[in-house]
Design an enzyme around this catalytic site. Structure first.
Site, PDB file in Angstrom:
ATOM      1  N   ASP A 176       0.753  -1.266   0.000  1.00 15.63           N
ATOM      2  CA  ASP A 176       0.000   0.000   0.000  1.00 15.63           C
ATOM      3  C   ASP A 176       0.781   1.313   0.000  1.00 15.63           C
ATOM      4  OD1 ASP A 176      -1.718  -2.071   0.539  1.00 15.63           O
ATOM      5  OD2 ASP A 176      -3.008  -0.899   1.847  1.00 15.63           O
TER       6      ASP A 176
ATOM      7  N   GLU B 170      -0.058 -10.041  12.383  1.00 12.92           N
ATOM      8  CA  GLU B 170      -0.017  -9.574  10.995  1.00 12.92           C
ATOM      9  C   GLU B 170       1.365  -9.032  10.609  1.00 12.92           C
ATOM     10  OE1 GLU B 170      -2.566  -6.207  10.437  1.00 12.92           O
ATOM     11  OE2 GLU B 170      -2.605  -6.386   8.261  1.00 12.92           O
TER      12      GLU B 170
END
Ligand SMILES: *[C@@H]1O[C@H](CO)[C@@H](O)[C@H](O)[C@H]1NC(C)=O
Ligand SMILES: *[C@@H]1O[C@H](CO)[C@@H](O)[C@H](O)[C@H]1NC(C)=O
Length: 806
Positions: free
Chosen positions: A532, A776
């Site tokens: 991103d 994560e």
């Protein structure tokens, strides 16, 4: 996917940091009247939803008949494989089962602690807001066996699942749920375990209820399951039984419907229990059956599902027989795990091995089956485009935060799954490939770009490289069929990428979709890349070329497949081979040409690979001045920070950012072993000002201008420093490759491989022991787990790193 399996809808944004889902902490007294009233609201609402839902279903049914004529990778034969019919294919709930069928019923567990006068806190969906201190599979073989532990305050639950094939309808399975006390002091109050069975649409189920409201079993029949029986039995002290028979218009409403069926019971001490039969008059009839047992801990519930078509059942999978079967599967799991990964042989401790088993098991236990229409929707097109109803069999990144499939992630997932069970990976990849095709009449050509996930890097080529090799080696009828069906779809996908993401110069590529007008972003995001907010050229233009998109091995994969096809004279694909069939090989050769790569992406002064584009480092976020003509007394409106450019950009290699993207020629292993560039990359790897940390490689070097910086006023850094396991996995894998390849840098690669691998394994394990979860991403300064949890998608790749199986 708009899924039937009532997982809460989330925005389809792969990598956005999400708000934590907080449950209302209701310590309110528990009002029964409120519930009774609500039922009158619920019923009409439910009926409305229901009509809408069935209408929608019919519409989708119609569309499916107009779907693709290309052969599916998942043939009818594969789809109806009874060996994989039943499973724990509901990753979004703490425990549940379903079949791999569009019309599957769902079963699932809920529990709560009796805590009058407060409203019970029902546990059902995996929610971070439930604040379980730890949960996850300890062992799961991806098909017929699994054991999981959940720690909810001072309740510890163990869920065990085992399946036994037989008959024509997927066989039998049993679940055993054991709740014990997790603290030194016994719980003052009782605990309720609930187990539900809910059919999709009207059911044909007969509950067997004894006197005193005691539901013993359900018997039913339908065309897919045949006749079946599901029995419940519990053990514990001071038990009270209750149940509910009701109607839910959709799986996503199970919990809501159940809540309306609770009341305060006045036997065996006051407790909250289910009311019994509660079927709205105007519903098509009951389809939801819930068993509830309440008692002091320890408390055990056995759920036994038996298929009527099993005629030679030696005994029911319950009690001692269930215990024996679970013990046997447990031993088999350990044996197979050691055979494949050889961790004991490699000298890992028992603790480390159980950690590795848990990591892999959570990936396998997280495999779900989803069915619904994939709304082709993303941030790049304004309106969603309807597509056909489709099935997706896939692992998920996170059971709490992302309980659905993500294409980019799935390639990484299958680097682990294929080691354990190659056929399972073939099933998963086949389902994904089938999703992306159609006859083109209904779904536009741009289909692929218009799915967020599909615009992400085509990582399926990673596991496919070795899967294709092994299928070619096998050279059996079924492997040939698989390749034959896979090939045209893979090719379409590849060609789409090669065409749409091409850069201005030959052999260059560019992620499309960066927004040059994103005034609030200090560096316009590159969402399609999967990374991103990893910084790129400050001014997106068409001259850009992105290092990480020059995925340089996929054409190799297709070339290998194609050569095999030609050698086998596969008539059905001969048509598609009329074109220059050498193009894949040529493209591969061009893309792996180191001197071409160096011309396009290497900076000799900086000694690093980089993106190319229109760039300046001189950007900052600044608050724009308030509007000039404010009325007296009018409040100054808030304005977000906006980007200010203080020095004009120029076209150049974007060398000021050093991070994951800079490593791609290493990661994809296209650098020649004797290459100087390889030497520089390896020499820089241990520099702690750059990427090295005791916890793995950080995503962006400390010396980069946007290291750990917000991208907008509201977007915290995401791929700007944190340690991510997928890229670290690729790094360890590449170092391993160079450590085995003769060349001047072999020794250096070998020592870096060992050190990086051990740092990653040790930190993920340390955090798992400390917090109860795999995460994560990991903080590059402290090593602490960050982002969502449990995240046993690509972070579970620690298992293959421990085994050095790549
Ligand atoms: C695969 O099997 C066929 C026979 O079915 C044989 O003709 C062919 O040579 C084999 N190919 C390879 C690559 O082993
Ligand atoms: C990929 O695209 C380039 C042009 O951008 C073309 O020359 C090459 O042949 C393509 N490769 C394949 C395998 O189609």
């Amino acid at each position: 996917m708009a899924r039937k399996d009532g997982v809460r809808r989330r925005t389809a944004h792969q990598n956005a940091p999400r708000e934590e889902h907080t449950e209302e902490d209701s310590e309110e007294p528990y009002h029964i009247d409120k519930l009774a009233i609500s039922l009158f609201i619920l019923v009409p609402l439910a009926v409305t939803i229901c009509i809408g839902y069935f209408y929608y279903q019919n519409m989708m049914q119609h569309m499916i008949t107009r779907q693709s004529s290309a052969p599916m990778v998942i043939t009818n034969e594969r789809a109806s494989d009874m060996g994989r019919f039943w499973g724990t294919y509901r990753p979004g709930v703490y425990f549940g089962t379903k079949t791999r069928s569009a019309n599957s019923p769902v079963t699932g567990l809920m529990w709560f602690q009796q805590n009058l006068p407060h409203e019970p806190k029902i546990r059902h969906w995996c929610e971070q807001g439930d604040k379980l201190s730890k949960y996850g599979w300890l062992k799961h073989n991806g098909n017929d066996y699994g054991v999981q532990e959940l720690y909810d305050g001072n309740i510890k639950l163990t869920t065990e699942y085992v399946k036994r094939l037989g008959g024509k309808n997927g066989g039998d399975w049993s679940a055993r749920i054991t709740a014990t006390n997790n603290a030194n002091e016994p719980l003052p109050s009782k605990v309720s375990l609930m187990y539900y069975f809910v059919t999709d649409g009207p059911s044909n189920v007969v509950p067997n209820i004894r006197k005193s409201q005691h539901l013993r079993s359900l018997e039913g029949e339908d065309s897919e399951l045949g006749s079946y029986k599901m029995s419940f039995s519990a053990e514990g002290s001071d038990l009270a039984y209750s149940h509910m028979i009701s109607y839910t218009p959709g799986f996503e409403h199970i919990e809501t419907v159940l809540k309306y069926g609770l009341e305060i019971k006045r036997n065996k001490g006051d407790y909250v229990g289910l009311k019994g039969r509660l079927v709205p008059m105007d519903s098509p009839g009951p389809n939801m059956y819930v068993y509830q047992v309440t008692g002091h801990l320890p408390l055990t519930l056995e759920v036994v599902f038996e298929s009527g078509s099993v005629s030679d059942r030696p005994e029911s999978l319950q009690g001692a027989a269930l215990e024996a079967e679970l013990a046997k599967k447990n031993r088999e799991f350990d044996t197979k795990f050691e055979e494949i990964f050889k961790l004991k042989e490699k000298g890992y401790s028992a603790e480390k091995i159980s950690f590795a088993q848990a990591a892999m098991s959570n990936m396998l236990g997280g495999i779900g089956f989803f069915f619904g229409s994939s709304k082709v929707q993303s941030r790049y097109n304004e309106k969603p485009i309807d597509s056909w109803d489709a099935a997706l069999f896939t692992a998920v990144p996170s059971r709490s935060f992302f309980p659905r499939g993500f294409l980019w992630d799935e390639g990484f997932h299958n680097m682990l799954i294929k080691e354990w069970d190659e056929t399972l990976s073939m099933e998963i990849i086949g389902h994904w490939m089938d999703l992306m095709n159609s006859d083109g009449a209904k779904v536009p050509d741009e289909f692929v770009v218009q799915r967020d996930e599909n615009a992400n890097p085509p990582t399926f080529f990673l596991p496919l490289e070795s899967i294709i090799e092994s299928l070619i080696r096998e050279n059996s009828t079924s492997s040939k069929e698989y390749l034959q069906h896979l090939y045209p779809r893979l090719r379409t996908w590849y060609n789409w990428y090669n065409k749409t993401q091409a850069g201005q110069l030959p052999t260059t590529y560019r992620w499309k979709g960066r927004n040059p007008d994103a005034v609030k972003e200090i560096n316009p995001k590159t969402l399609t890349s999967g990374l991103d907010d990893y910084p790129r050229a400050s001014h997106p233009t068409s001259v850009e070329r992105h290092l990480d998109l020059s995925e340089r091995r996929e054409s190799l994969c297709l070339d290998v497949m194609q050569s095999y096809m030609i050698s086998q004279v596969m008539a059905s694909i001969a048509r598609s081979l009329n074109e220059e069939w050498q193009s894949y090989q040529l493209t591969y050769e061009a893309l792996s040409d180191n001197s071409l790569l160096n011309d396009l992406h290497w900076s000799e002064p900086q000694r690093r690979y980089a993106d190319y584009g229109l760039h300046t480092d001189s950007t900052k976020l600044k608050r724009p001045p308030p509007p000039q003509h404010l009325q007296p007394g009018q409040p100054v409106p808030h304005r977000d920070l906006e980007r200010v450019v203080t020095k004009s950009p120029t076209e150049k290699l974007v060398t000021s950012y050093y991070g994951y993207v800079s490593l791609f020629p290493l990661l994809t292993q296209i650098l020649e072993p004797a290459s100087d560039q390889l030497r520089h990359i390896l020499n820089q790897m241990k520099d702690e000002k750059l990427l090295w940390t005791p916890f793995g490689l950080r995503s962006l070097s400390k010396s980069s201008p946007l290291y750990q910086k917000h991208n907008t006023e509201h977007d915290p850094p995401y791929w700007r420093g944190a340690v991510w396991m997928n890229i670290n996995y690729m790094a360890v894998r590449a170092l391993y490759h160079y450590s085995l390849t003769a060349g001047p840098h072999q020794q250096l690669a070998a020592s870096l491989h060992r050190e990086l691998r051990d740092n990653l394994i040790n930190n993920v394990e340390k955090e798992y022991r400390r917090t109860g979860f795999i995460w994560e991403q990991y903080d590059d300064r402290t090593g602490e787990g960050k982002g969502c949890h449990p995240f046993t998608g690509w972070s579970a790749l620690v298992t293959v790193m421990m085994a050095d199986k790549y």
